[in-house]
Scaffold this motif. Structure first.
Motif, PDB file in Angstrom:
ATOM      1  N   CYS A   3      41.737  44.402 -23.427  1.00 42.63           N
ATOM      2  CA  CYS A   3      40.846  43.975 -24.521  1.00 42.63           C
ATOM      3  C   CYS A   3      39.527  43.491 -23.926  1.00 42.63           C
ATOM      4  CB  CYS A   3      41.505  42.876 -25.346  1.00 42.63           C
ATOM      5  SG  CYS A   3      40.431  42.190 -26.648  1.00 42.63           S
ATOM      6  N   MET A   4      38.425  44.062 -24.385  1.00 41.51           N
ATOM      7  CA  MET A   4      37.108  43.711 -23.857  1.00 41.51           C
ATOM      8  C   MET A   4      36.465  42.581 -24.659  1.00 41.51           C
ATOM      9  SD  MET A   4      35.483  47.449 -23.112  1.00 41.51           S
ATOM     10  CE  MET A   4      36.562  48.885 -22.930  1.00 41.51           C
ATOM     11  N   VAL A   5      35.850  41.646 -23.947  1.00 39.76           N
ATOM     12  CA  VAL A   5      35.119  40.536 -24.558  1.00 39.76           C
ATOM     13  C   VAL A   5      33.760  40.438 -23.886  1.00 39.76           C
ATOM     14  CG1 VAL A   5      37.171  39.252 -25.218  1.00 39.76           C
ATOM     15  CG2 VAL A   5      36.155  38.875 -22.974  1.00 39.76           C
ATOM     16  N   ALA A   6      32.787  39.872 -24.604  1.00 39.15           N
ATOM     17  CA  ALA A   6      31.409  39.904 -24.114  1.00 39.15           C
ATOM     18  C   ALA A   6      31.075  38.789 -23.137  1.00 39.15           C
ATOM     19  CB  ALA A   6      30.438  39.857 -25.306  1.00 39.15           C
ATOM     20  N   THR A   7      31.791  37.660 -23.188  1.00 43.55           N
ATOM     21  CA  THR A   7      31.378  36.508 -22.398  1.00 43.55           C
ATOM     22  C   THR A   7      32.564  35.782 -21.769  1.00 43.55           C
ATOM     23  OG1 THR A   7      31.529  34.952 -24.253  1.00 43.55           O
ATOM     24  CG2 THR A   7      29.424  36.123 -23.982  1.00 43.55           C
ATOM     25  N   GLN A   8      32.244  34.974 -20.766  1.00 43.69           N
ATOM     26  CA  GLN A   8      33.268  34.175 -20.096  1.00 43.69           C
ATOM     27  C   GLN A   8      33.865  33.138 -21.035  1.00 43.69           C
ATOM     28  OE1 GLN A   8      34.777  34.127 -16.864  1.00 43.69           O
ATOM     29  NE2 GLN A   8      36.042  32.746 -18.082  1.00 43.69           N
ATOM     30  N   SER A   9      33.028  32.490 -21.849  1.00 43.52           N
ATOM     31  CA  SER A   9      33.562  31.446 -22.727  1.00 43.52           C
ATOM     32  C   SER A   9      34.501  32.029 -23.777  1.00 43.52           C
ATOM     33  CB  SER A   9      32.422  30.662 -23.385  1.00 43.52           C
ATOM     34  OG  SER A   9      31.619  31.493 -24.187  1.00 43.52           O
ATOM     35  N   LEU A  10      34.188  33.217 -24.290  1.00 44.83           N
ATOM     36  CA  LEU A  10      35.085  33.855 -25.257  1.00 44.83           C
ATOM     37  C   LEU A  10      36.384  34.274 -24.576  1.00 44.83           C
ATOM     38  CD1 LEU A  10      35.568  34.881 -28.120  1.00 44.83           C
ATOM     39  CD2 LEU A  10      34.497  37.051 -27.445  1.00 44.83           C
ATOM     40  N   GLU A  11      36.290  34.755 -23.350  1.00 43.55           N
ATOM     41  CA  GLU A  11      37.493  35.111 -22.605  1.00 43.55           C
ATOM     42  C   GLU A  11      38.404  33.899 -22.430  1.00 43.55           C
ATOM     43  OE1 GLU A  11      38.752  36.599 -18.117  1.00 43.55           O
ATOM     44  OE2 GLU A  11      36.790  37.170 -18.917  1.00 43.55           O
ATOM     45  N   SER A  12      37.823  32.774 -22.077  1.00 43.69           N
ATOM     46  CA  SER A  12      38.619  31.558 -21.880  1.00 43.69           C
ATOM     47  C   SER A  12      39.268  31.110 -23.185  1.00 43.69           C
ATOM     48  CB  SER A  12      37.731  30.439 -21.329  1.00 43.69           C
ATOM     49  OG  SER A  12      37.196  30.796 -20.071  1.00 43.69           O
ATOM     50  N   GLU A  13      38.503  31.178 -24.274  1.00 37.94           N
ATOM     51  CA  GLU A  13      39.026  30.747 -25.579  1.00 37.94           C
ATOM     52  C   GLU A  13      40.179  31.636 -26.038  1.00 37.94           C
ATOM     53  OE1 GLU A  13      37.617  30.916 -30.209  1.00 37.94           O
ATOM     54  OE2 GLU A  13      36.064  30.583 -28.694  1.00 37.94           O
ATOM     55  N   LEU A  14      40.006  32.952 -25.936  1.00 35.89           N
ATOM     56  CA  LEU A  14      41.054  33.863 -26.395  1.00 35.89           C
ATOM     57  C   LEU A  14      42.275  33.798 -25.498  1.00 35.89           C
ATOM     58  CD1 LEU A  14      39.003  37.013 -27.492  1.00 35.89           C
ATOM     59  CD2 LEU A  14      39.933  35.182 -28.924  1.00 35.89           C
ATOM     60  N   SER A  15      42.052  33.619 -24.202  1.00 34.11           N
ATOM     61  CA  SER A  15      43.175  33.476 -23.278  1.00 34.11           C
ATOM     62  C   SER A  15      44.039  32.276 -23.667  1.00 34.11           C
ATOM     63  CB  SER A  15      42.667  33.333 -21.849  1.00 34.11           C
ATOM     64  OG  SER A  15      43.737  33.187 -20.951  1.00 34.11           O
ATOM     65  N   ALA A  16      43.384  31.176 -24.042  1.00 34.46           N
ATOM     66  CA  ALA A  16      44.108  29.980 -24.464  1.00 34.46           C
ATOM     67  C   ALA A  16      44.880  30.218 -25.761  1.00 34.46           C
ATOM     68  CB  ALA A  16      43.133  28.822 -24.640  1.00 34.46           C
ATOM     69  N   ARG A  17      44.446  31.209 -26.545  1.00 33.50           N
ATOM     70  CA  ARG A  17      45.135  31.547 -27.803  1.00 33.50           C
ATOM     71  C   ARG A  17      46.203  32.618 -27.604  1.00 33.50           C
ATOM     72  NH1 ARG A  17      42.928  29.591 -32.486  1.00 33.50           N
ATOM     73  NH2 ARG A  17      40.820  28.687 -32.396  1.00 33.50           N
ATOM     74  N   GLY A  18      46.449  33.018 -26.374  1.00 34.73           N
ATOM     75  CA  GLY A  18      47.524  33.955 -26.101  1.00 34.73           C
ATOM     76  C   GLY A  18      47.121  35.413 -25.996  1.00 34.73           C
ATOM     77  N   PHE A  19      45.819  35.699 -25.976  1.00 35.23           N
ATOM     78  CA  PHE A  19      45.368  37.081 -25.790  1.00 35.23           C
ATOM     79  C   PHE A  19      45.524  37.441 -24.311  1.00 35.23           C
ATOM     80  CE2 PHE A  19      43.626  36.013 -29.784  1.00 35.23           C
ATOM     81  CZ  PHE A  19      43.198  37.164 -30.438  1.00 35.23           C
ATOM     82  N   ARG A  20      45.961  38.683 -24.055  1.00 36.01           N
ATOM     83  CA  ARG A  20      46.240  39.112 -22.682  1.00 36.01           C
ATOM     84  C   ARG A  20      45.295  40.228 -22.233  1.00 36.01           C
ATOM     85  NH1 ARG A  20      51.560  39.205 -24.948  1.00 36.01           N
ATOM     86  NH2 ARG A  20      51.489  41.499 -24.944  1.00 36.01           N
ATOM     87  N   ASN A  21      45.247  40.435 -20.925  1.00 33.50           N
ATOM     88  CA  ASN A  21      44.524  41.567 -20.327  1.00 33.50           C
ATOM     89  C   ASN A  21      43.067  41.639 -20.794  1.00 33.50           C
ATOM     90  OD1 ASN A  21      46.942  42.414 -19.045  1.00 33.50           O
ATOM     91  ND2 ASN A  21      47.576  43.447 -20.932  1.00 33.50           N
ATOM     92  N   LEU A  22      42.380  40.517 -20.720  1.00 29.26           N
ATOM     93  CA  LEU A  22      40.979  40.445 -21.151  1.00 29.26           C
ATOM     94  C   LEU A  22      40.058  40.884 -20.015  1.00 29.26           C
ATOM     95  CD1 LEU A  22      41.220  37.008 -22.981  1.00 29.26           C
ATOM     96  CD2 LEU A  22      41.196  39.279 -24.043  1.00 29.26           C
ATOM     97  N   ARG A  23      39.053  41.683 -20.365  1.00 25.76           N
ATOM     98  CA  ARG A  23      38.070  42.149 -19.396  1.00 25.76           C
ATOM     99  C   ARG A  23      36.672  42.026 -20.004  1.00 25.76           C
ATOM    100  NH1 ARG A  23      42.263  41.985 -17.325  1.00 25.76           N
ATOM    101  NH2 ARG A  23      43.260  43.421 -15.862  1.00 25.76           N
ATOM    102  N   ARG A  24      35.678  41.897 -19.155  1.00 25.47           N
ATOM    103  CA  ARG A  24      34.313  41.668 -19.624  1.00 25.47           C
ATOM    104  C   ARG A  24      33.595  42.974 -19.950  1.00 25.47           C
ATOM    105  NH1 ARG A  24      32.162  37.207 -17.749  1.00 25.47           N
ATOM    106  NH2 ARG A  24      34.353  36.643 -17.575  1.00 25.47           N
ATOM    107  N   TRP A  25      32.889  42.957 -21.051  1.00 24.83           N
ATOM    108  CA  TRP A  25      31.960  44.031 -21.420  1.00 24.83           C
ATOM    109  C   TRP A  25      30.723  43.365 -21.998  1.00 24.83           C
ATOM    110  CZ3 TRP A  25      32.227  46.966 -26.637  1.00 24.83           C
ATOM    111  CH2 TRP A  25      31.136  47.864 -26.739  1.00 24.83           C
ATOM    112  N   THR A  26      29.649  43.317 -21.219  1.00 26.85           N
ATOM    113  CA  THR A  26      28.441  42.640 -21.652  1.00 26.85           C
ATOM    114  C   THR A  26      27.620  43.554 -22.564  1.00 26.85           C
ATOM    115  OG1 THR A  26      26.568  41.325 -20.890  1.00 26.85           O
ATOM    116  CG2 THR A  26      27.069  43.324 -19.636  1.00 26.85           C
TER     117      THR A  26
END
Length: 343
Positions: free
Chosen positions: A137-160
């Motif tokens: 799952c692609m996310v745009a920023t580090q802060s969003l990655e951290s937030e979603l990870s804390a909510r149980g989202f897995r396999n997050l990668r950055r896409w700016t």
């Protein structure tokens, strides 16, 4: 070169960051030689979403979507949204053992709960199950990655994200742009509840306020704030011309996952004022010369007046669609266990 199916329920005539990001990425992928198949609402019978007529909901069946993907025989599949087309494609991928990537563009739980009294925890569970079924799952920023990870989202990668530097660029400043006294504080985007525009309109600021954009709340806000110029939607060069005359770009949203309009303003040499939240904090956090962040939006606006227009432009120049697209392609291939070779 790869054959890539891109699926999105958010598409033209919508005007938002999701559509602009996908448009630019698809154009860049085609320029790089990849073959792209789009699965979008305009390819099916569709109806307008109540209260959001520019959002079209596809009325189709799983079998119709599945046959279209089967005919294309993609090497990779990317699902951008959690709507009907996204769900049908997710089902096709799982049924056929096809790895796929997704992207988290919109705070769907916050947007829905702002209109319908549903608990955000329930909505986040729905969205989490959707994305966790994919390989990445692609996310745009580090802060969003951290937030979603804390909510149980897995396999997050950055896409700016990127920006068209030839369209959005600084211009000579007029004495009284739009016939208004300076400083000009400007907001650009959809005029809707989730954008938190009243937080900007109610500020006691010098000079003038301008809102560029349209949406379901425009008429109500225009009546409540007759001193504010509402221009309606602008596109292309006309939009860039509007940005370039602002002294400060104000971004009052607390729910956006990135804020493409921030890059557009910066590219025009306009410092940004915003809350220290996901999106603006990721873009501006290490660049105080380009804008100001403060939990008091008025304070941020006044601080931004002293920021550097050249500093704003310099920050925007670090974002390109070519770099963002190569990052996207690397993620799509990684979802399939492939490492993209460096060039």
């Amino acid at each position: 070169m790869a054959k890539i199916t891109v699926v999105t329920d958010a598409w033209h005539p919508q005007v938002n960051g999701v559509v602009r990001s996908l448009d630019s990425t698809i154009d860049e992928m085609r320029r790089l030689g990849h073959e792209i198949m789009l699965v979008t609402p305009d390819k099916f019978r569709n109806v307008p979403l109540p209260s959001y007529p520019e959002i079209r909901i596809a009325l189709t069946r799983y079998s119709t979507v599945a046959k279209a993907i089967d005919r294309f025989q993609p090497s990779f599949v990317h699902i951008a949204t959690e709507g009907p087309l996204g769900y049908y494609t997710r089902k096709w991928c799982l049924k056929n053992g096809m790895p796929f990537s997704t992207s988290y563009h919109t705070r769907f739980p916050e947007y829905v709960s702002a209109r319908i009294p549903l608990p955000k925890s329930l909505l986040y569970g729905f969205v989490r199950r959707f994305h966790n079924a994919g390989n990445l799952c692609m996310v745009a920023t580090q802060s969003l990655e951290s937030e979603l990870s804390a909510r149980g989202f897995r396999n997050l990668r950055r896409w700016t994200r990127g920006i068209d530097h030839s369209l959005y660029q600084p211009q000579p400043l007029l004495d009284k742009p739009f016939g208004l006294p300076r400083p000009i504080f400007m907001q650009v985007g959809r005029v809707a509840v989730e954008k938190n525009i009243p937080a900007f309109l109610e500020l006691d600021l010098p000079g003038s306020k301008v809102v560029v954009g349209d949406g379901p709340d425009r008429e109500k806000l225009e009546k409540a704030h007759p001193d504010v110029l509402f221009t309606g939607s602008k596109f292309g060069q006309e939009l860039a011309d509007h940005y370039a005359q602002a002294d400060v770009f104000v971004f009052p949203s607390k729910t956006d996952t990135f804020g493409n309009v921030i890059l557009e303003a910066l590219a025009c040499g306009v410092p940004v004022a915003a809350y220290p939240v996901t999106g603006p904090a990721d873009i501006l956090g290490d660049h105080p010369e380009a804008g100001a962040l403060d939990s008091d939006l008025r304070t941020a606006c006044l601080k931004a007046l002293a920021c550097s227009r050249s500093g704003a432009r310099a920050l925007a120049e670090t974002y390109t669609w070519e770099a963002a697209t190569r990052q996207f392609l690397g993620n799509v291939m990684q979802a399939n266990g492939i490492t993209m070779a460096a060039e």
